[in-house]
Design a protein around this motif. Structure first.
Motif, PDB file in Angstrom:
ATOM      1  N   ALA A 175       1.023  -0.731  -0.296  1.00  0.00           N
ATOM      2  CA  ALA A 175      -0.049   0.045   0.413  1.00  0.00           C
ATOM      3  C   ALA A 175       0.704   0.965  -0.080  1.00  0.00           C
ATOM      4  O   ALA A 175       1.783   1.247   0.665  1.00  0.00           O
ATOM      5  CB  ALA A 175      -0.955  -0.053   0.909  1.00  0.00           C
ATOM      6  N   HIS A 176       0.639   2.217  -0.346  1.00  0.00           N
ATOM      7  CA  HIS A 176       0.974   3.740  -0.889  1.00  0.00           C
ATOM      8  C   HIS A 176       0.618   4.277   0.461  1.00  0.00           C
ATOM      9  O   HIS A 176      -0.420   4.259   1.082  1.00  0.00           O
ATOM     10  CB  HIS A 176       0.613   4.237  -2.237  1.00  0.00           C
ATOM     11  N   LEU A 177       1.511   5.282   1.038  1.00  0.00           N
ATOM     12  CA  LEU A 177       1.018   6.202   2.403  1.00  0.00           C
ATOM     13  C   LEU A 177       1.371   6.975   1.346  1.00  0.00           C
ATOM     14  O   LEU A 177       2.632   7.692   1.580  1.00  0.00           O
ATOM     15  CB  LEU A 177       1.410   4.913   3.086  1.00  0.00           C
ATOM     16  N   THR A 178       0.946   8.279   2.117  1.00  0.00           N
ATOM     17  CA  THR A 178       1.143   9.797   1.673  1.00  0.00           C
ATOM     18  C   THR A 178       0.683  10.312   3.191  1.00  0.00           C
ATOM     19  O   THR A 178      -0.039  10.115   4.233  1.00  0.00           O
ATOM     20  CB  THR A 178       0.550  10.206   0.657  1.00  0.00           C
ATOM     21  N   ALA A 179       1.714  11.713   3.434  1.00  0.00           N
ATOM     22  CA  ALA A 179       1.916  12.392   4.562  1.00  0.00           C
ATOM     23  C   ALA A 179       0.200  13.791   4.417  1.00  0.00           C
ATOM     24  O   ALA A 179      -0.057  14.056   5.000  1.00  0.00           O
ATOM     25  CB  ALA A 179       3.091  13.055   4.564  1.00  0.00           C
ATOM     26  N   VAL A 180       0.152  13.759   3.052  1.00  0.00           N
ATOM     27  CA  VAL A 180      -0.501  14.896   3.208  1.00  0.00           C
ATOM     28  C   VAL A 180      -1.980  15.144   3.598  1.00  0.00           C
ATOM     29  O   VAL A 180      -2.704  13.968   3.474  1.00  0.00           O
ATOM     30  CB  VAL A 180      -1.210  14.936   1.399  1.00  0.00           C
ATOM     31  N   ASN A 181      -2.647  16.212   3.936  1.00  0.00           N
ATOM     32  CA  ASN A 181      -4.096  15.787   5.031  1.00  0.00           C
ATOM     33  C   ASN A 181      -3.378  14.935   5.949  1.00  0.00           C
ATOM     34  O   ASN A 181      -4.922  14.831   6.599  1.00  0.00           O
ATOM     35  CB  ASN A 181      -4.708  16.597   3.561  1.00  0.00           C
ATOM     36  N   HIS A 182      -2.620  14.421   6.381  1.00  0.00           N
ATOM     37  CA  HIS A 182      -2.717  13.310   7.068  1.00  0.00           C
ATOM     38  C   HIS A 182      -2.358  13.968   8.518  1.00  0.00           C
ATOM     39  O   HIS A 182      -1.176  14.092   8.482  1.00  0.00           O
ATOM     40  CB  HIS A 182      -2.667  11.739   6.943  1.00  0.00           C
TER      41      HIS A 182
END
Length: 308
Positions: free
Chosen positions: A89-96
């Motif tokens: 799974a990809h995981l991004t930091a934006v808006n989290h």
């Protein structure tokens, strides 16, 4: 600088970081969460058509700004439980926030997903717009790598940019950012798509010269339509090679000839990369299987059993 990971994670999920070291060359496919029911049908058709090729792993992207967060998790969970494939799974930091990120990592772990690709991510709406950190979030992909590592026993990948990231002022600083992610705990990397093998080899060599031996998989997308040529720099941060663009321009009025040339070009590119020692090929499928399968067959790639 490499951090060793077990060949099999808790629950029997193969550790990609280990796999790319012991089973090279690997090959893998990337999918994205569709927005419509028809798109969902096409996605699962592609997954079922590519599954018999026994890829080393498959990945599921994460929409800008976390816009596909729920669907990314759901699709990855379903791949983990309903197919023979190893999902990442990809995981991004934006808006989290950090709390949200930890919750997502925990949910994926509960589904048996122990391979994650840590990305800072692009701002929603305008990929080149101002990046704004969530008030309770993290600043960089390296921070996200550390967060995942602290959460448990995961194999963590990061992005690499053969030309350089569009936000990096120069190649030297881009290399430093990549090394920072490796020091944070990344044990493999996947490049953004590119169309010039020399760009990949230069990236690999400068990273190695900095003392980092983290395996870098080559991200490849067969060109099946002229719009890919036209949007290459926007998608990859690198200009499309002029000589190659001229080849496509000569057949631009024939969509089938464009597609055939794209498959041939991708096959040649992969052959050169593998001959030059690339540890694996990661195909950007756009949720379609035909062109990717043709390239795979042209390369006569071996199948890789789960767990290496």
């Amino acid at each position: 600088m490499a951090l060793g990971t077990p060949s099999v994670m808790p629950g029997g999920d193969p550790a990609i970081g280990r796999l790319v070291r012991v089973a090279a060359p690997t090959f893998s496919f990337e999918f994205f969460p569709p927005k419509t029911e028809r798109g969902n049908e096409l996605l699962w058709q592609a997954i079922r058509e590519l599954e018999p090729l026994h890829p080393s792993f498959v990945s599921v992207t994460y929409g800008a700004g976390g816009s596909t967060r729920g669907r990314t998790v759901e699709i990855t969970e379903r791949i983990a439980t309903e197919t023979t494939l190893t999902p990442m799974a990809h995981l991004t930091a934006v808006n989290h926030s950090v709390a949200e990120l930890r919750n997502l990592v925990g949910r994926l772990a509960e589904a048996g997903v122990r391979n994650l690709l840590a990305l800072r991510g692009d701002p929603p709406g305008d990929p080149m717009g101002e990046w704004v950190r969530h008030p309770q979030g993290v600043d960089y992909a390296a921070d996200l790598v550390r967060l995942i590592r602290e959460a448990g026993d995961f194999s963590v990948g990061v992005a690499a940019f053969p030309y350089r990231h569009p936000r990096s002022p120069d190649v030297a600083s881009d290399t430093e950012y990549f090394i920072d992610k490796c020091r944070a705990g990344a044990d493999f990397a996947i490049t953004q798509m590119f169309f010039d093998a020399d760009d990949y080899f230069r990236l690999r060599d400068r990273v190695a010269a900095a003392g980092c031996d983290v395996p870098i998989l080559a991200g490849i997308m067969p060109v099946t339509r002229m719009s890919t040529v036209e949007r290459s720099e926007q998608m990859s941060g690198a200009p499309f090679p002029p000589a190659l663009a001229a080849e496509f321009e000569r057949v631009a009025d024939d969509p089938e000839a464009v597609r055939q040339l794209g498959v041939e070009q991708a096959s040649r590119l992969c052959e050169r990369l593998l001959a030059g020692g690339a540890p694996g090929i990661h195909f950007y499928t756009l949720n379609r299987s035909t062109a990717t399968r043709e390239v795979w067959h042209n390369l006569a790639l071996p199948t890789v059993a789960a767990g290496g």
